[in-house]
Enzyme design. Structure first.
Site, PDB file in Angstrom:
ATOM      1  N   ASP A  48      -4.768   3.820   8.380  1.00 35.79           N
ATOM      2  CA  ASP A  48      -5.327   4.222   7.080  1.00 35.79           C
ATOM      3  C   ASP A  48      -6.860   4.307   7.038  1.00 35.79           C
ATOM      4  O   ASP A  48      -7.544   3.441   7.579  1.00 35.79           O
ATOM      5  CB  ASP A  48      -4.976   3.197   6.000  1.00 35.79           C
ATOM      6  CG  ASP A  48      -3.518   2.839   5.942  1.00 35.79           C
ATOM      7  OD1 ASP A  48      -2.732   3.359   6.742  1.00 35.79           O
ATOM      8  OD2 ASP A  48      -3.178   2.015   5.091  1.00 35.79           O
ATOM      9  N   ASP A 169      -3.319  -3.324  -0.532  1.00 34.37           N
ATOM     10  CA  ASP A 169      -4.117  -2.098  -0.623  1.00 34.37           C
ATOM     11  C   ASP A 169      -4.832  -1.951  -1.976  1.00 34.37           C
ATOM     12  O   ASP A 169      -4.691  -0.915  -2.658  1.00 34.37           O
ATOM     13  CB  ASP A 169      -3.246  -0.844  -0.355  1.00 34.37           C
ATOM     14  CG  ASP A 169      -2.390  -0.975   0.896  1.00 34.37           C
ATOM     15  OD1 ASP A 169      -2.758  -1.777   1.770  1.00 34.37           O
ATOM     16  OD2 ASP A 169      -1.351  -0.281   0.989  1.00 34.37           O
TER      17      ASP A 169
HETATM   18  C1  FRU Z   1      -0.147   1.957   5.168  1.00 30.96           C
HETATM   19  C2  FRU Z   1      -0.228   0.465   5.482  1.00 30.96           C
HETATM   20  C3  FRU Z   1      -0.863  -0.279   4.335  1.00 30.96           C
HETATM   21  C4  FRU Z   1      -1.395  -1.495   5.027  1.00 30.96           C
HETATM   22  C5  FRU Z   1      -1.881  -0.939   6.331  1.00 30.96           C
HETATM   23  C6  FRU Z   1      -1.803  -1.881   7.505  1.00 30.96           C
HETATM   24  O1  FRU Z   1      -0.113   2.744   6.310  1.00 30.96           O
HETATM   25  O2  FRU Z   1       1.035  -0.042   5.787  1.00 30.96           O
HETATM   26  O3  FRU Z   1       0.042  -0.534   3.271  1.00 30.96           O
HETATM   27  O4  FRU Z   1      -2.410  -2.120   4.292  1.00 30.96           O
HETATM   28  O5  FRU Z   1      -1.084   0.201   6.594  1.00 30.96           O
HETATM   29  O6  FRU Z   1      -2.421  -1.340   8.630  1.00 30.96           O
END
Ligand code: FRU
Length: 483
Positions: A48, A169
């Protein structure tokens, strides 16, 4: 390929040698799939985008990283800066998972500029001895030198009682006299929600207010990466509902990245007033976890992870995975987003895309007076690798087929993606090619399709327009720079 134990994946970075890192970085650099102008990991895995913001006269962006391999390992935030949203520089210091509240990863979050510091709010992931999960919401300051100062205790210690530890998040927004954090959550009954917390100061105390009301009481079993941005006063909610019913939205990727547009936003009731139906943010093969933010003067920018969770990619064999999309400026046309990639500073020279060959580092724009029929093929000169785009004027559809474009990727979820356009009359599109990613923007960016591809060998390509059934079109091409 190496098999990883959980201990190896989550051990502190200090256990890995500089020698290994140098080797992995070289492997990424030397790859035939190494991207020219998209953000990619220096080594290992990228997922992300995080903390996208404008601070201290620069654009800041971070990405989720596990630098030691193409696996889900201990995540940190790798820091990049830019002055033009195009050329990105890796900064010296990463936000590392080095406290007791993030022993198993510094997970995704967002940023807010505050005077001469940037405030970061993110999720600390902790696994217990029997691999139970605990999610903390954490805070950190970054100064103008790019050094981080973490708050000593979590901003939010635990989820609400009827929610699971899938709680992460945070998207932080300043409104009126308060700060708001929008968090993705999975309730104990396996439904996906967005929980909103409020605080008088970013450092807290943070207290739960209510759920975000966006027209459905819940979506899927979990919502990841929520973003609330405003375009001309209209709220735009961009998020990733996992396990979403295909009755609610047609999508083919393992998980969709979606958005909803409202007439207005009621901050007292946390309601998106008159929400639109759910739309796909990108209709291609690989785009997830988009992060968007508003600048101080009200512009909206977004960038997504050109990858998907729980998906293997051919570059895993070379110990790296993932890239980001181009930065897209967002605007609205009714309840539809228009996505305009920021690429002015990438343009090198113009070229003739019909008679000259391509190196997969080009921008090509087509404009048809009438909706075309037939297909356009991007064909490799020395192998049968190709990308095919089909056009059907009867149904006003465009279909992208990456089946033959080198190595297989996530074929279980299909090798084509089709979009239906609202206009049956004209069609224009711009295709960005960058070594192992394409981004296709249809009708001025009202539909975007992103996809990775992994050619079998380095090659030159040509555009075959002979199957376009003699329709008139204008075409322009530009070679693009490396960043
Ligand atoms: C989305 C996710 C988020 C999390 C992150 C971990 O791709 O699963 O919800 O914070 O990746 O890398």
């Amino acid at each position: 390929m190496k098999t990883w134990t959980a201990i190896e994946r989550y051990q502190p970075y200090a256990h890995y040698s500089q020698h290994l890192l140098t080797k992995l970085e070289k492997q990424q650099q030397d790859s035939i799939w190494h991207l020219a102008y998209h953000i990619q990991p220096k080594s290992g895995l990228l997922n992300d985008p995080n903390g996208f913001s404008f601070f201290n006269n620069k654009w800041h962006l971070f990405y989720q990283s596990f630098p030691y391999g193409a696996v889900n390992g201990l995540r940190s935030w790798v820091h990049l800066t830019s002055t033009d949203l195009t050329h990105w520089k890796h900064e010296k210091t990463s936000l590392l998972p080095d406290t007791q509240y993030e022993t198993h990863g510094a997970y995704s979050g967002s940023a807010l500029p505050m005077g001469d510091q940037l405030f970061l709010m993110y999720t600390g992931n902790v696994r217990t001895a029997n691999w139970g999960r605990h999610a903390y919401q954490l805070g950190a300051w970054m100064d103008k030198e790019g050094d981080f100062y973490k708050l000593p205790v979590p901003l939010i210690n635990q989820p609400l009682t009827n929610f699971t530890q899938h709680f992460r998040d945070p998207k932080i927004i300043h409104h009126g006299n308060n700060y708001f954090a929008f968090l993705g959550a999975r309730r104990s009954d396996d439904t996906g929600h967005v929980l909103v917390y409020k605080a008088p100061k970013v450092t807290g105390p943070w207290s739960y207010v209510d759920e975000l009301h966006f027209g459905s009481s819940s979506l899927g079993y979990m919502i990841e990466c929520p973003n609330l941005v405003f375009i001309n006063q209209h709220p735009v909610f961009i998020f990733c509902p996992q396990g979403l019913s295909k009755q609610k939205l047609s999508y083919e990727n393992i998980y969709p990245n979606t958005y909803i547009v409202g007439d207005s936003f009621n901050w007292d009731t946390l309601t998106i007033v008159n929400p639109s139906s759910l739309h796909n943010f990108d209709s291609g093969f690989d785009l997830y976890a988009t992060q968007a933010f508003n600048t101080a003067n009200g512009e909206t920018y977004a960038i997504g992870w050109a990858g998907l969770p729980e998906t293997k990619y051919p570059s895993d064999q070379e110990n790296w995975q993932g890239s980001l999309s181009l930065v897209r400026k967002l605007s609205l046309q009714g309840t539809h987003l228009i996505q305009s990639p920021i690429t002015t500073d990438l343009i090198d020279t113009s070229f003739d895309p019909i008679n000259e060959s391509l190196d997969l580092q080009e921008k090509v724009s087509f404009s048809f007076k009438n909706f075309p029929n037939g297909k356009l093929i991007l064909q490799a000169d020395h192998s049968d690798n190709r990308l095919t785009i089909f056009f059907d004027s009867t149904n006003a559809t465009v279909k992208v087929d990456r089946d033959k474009f080198g190595k297989k990727i996530g074929s279980k979820f299909g090798t084509t993606r089709t979009v239906k356009l609202t206009s049956k009359t004209k069609l224009d599109f711009t295709l960005y090619l960058d070594k192992s990613i394409f981004e296709l923007y249809l009708n001025g960016g009202s539909t975007a399709l992103t996809g990775r591809y992994f050619p079998d060998q380095a090659d030159t390509y040509h555009l075959d327009t002979s199957h376009l059934k003699s329709q008139k079109f204008d075409v322009q091409g530009w070679r693009l720079k490396s960043i």
